[in-house]
Design a protein around this motif. Sequence first.
Motif, mmCIF file in Angstrom:
data_model
loop_
_atom_site.group_PDB
_atom_site.id
_atom_site.type_symbol
_atom_site.label_atom_id
_atom_site.label_comp_id
_atom_site.label_asym_id
_atom_site.label_seq_id
_atom_site.Cartn_x
_atom_site.Cartn_y
_atom_site.Cartn_z
ATOM 1 N N LYS A 89 0.832 -1.214 0.000
ATOM 2 C CA LYS A 89 0.000 0.000 0.000
ATOM 3 C C LYS A 89 0.864 1.262 0.000
ATOM 4 O O LYS A 89 1.939 1.290 0.579
ATOM 5 N N GLY A 90 0.376 2.277 -0.670
ATOM 6 C CA GLY A 90 1.046 3.573 -0.690
ATOM 7 C C GLY A 90 2.282 3.627 -1.562
ATOM 8 O O GLY A 90 3.093 4.532 -1.425
ATOM 9 N N ARG A 96 4.721 0.943 -10.266
ATOM 10 C CA ARG A 96 3.836 -0.007 -10.950
ATOM 11 C C ARG A 96 4.405 -0.457 -12.282
ATOM 12 O O ARG A 96 4.039 -1.501 -12.796
#
Length: 159
Positions: A89-90, A96
């Motif tokens: 998360k974050g 990506r």
Amino acid sequence: MYSFVNSSLGWFHLAASVVAMAAGAYILFATKGTKNHKKIGYIYVFSMVLICGSALGIYNLTGRFGMFHILAFLGFGTLIAGMLPLLVKGIRKDFRVFHLWFMYYSVLGLYAAFASELSVRIPDKPFYTMVGIATGSIFVLGSFFIFWKEKVWSRYLLK
């Protein structure tokens, strides 16, 4: 045809491979980030875990731990590296891109294994030479595709 695959584990490995190859083909060419992409992507990841896990139990080629078992661990590694950017998360958006890189190379590894498997079944050909040619060809062609697609990924992911 049973002599083509020598055990129940081999048939399981083959079946998981067919699922992963179909899911991998879809993932390579489909729009990224959609519900279908995610659903088929998890099918791909699960089937690759089954493939790599079952590969560790197949010893009929050499009778001992060998190069293909090491490549199964490499397959696990590309899956983990490909999924981490999505599961943490974050994470920054530009990380990506690593998901795409590692997942594409995971699919390339799967197709290289398939090409190697087919090429070593050609009678009277040198085993490791055929594996090298098949694997090298898949990775060279696939890498050109990945480098070409990276520009598209970067624009899409960094919006």
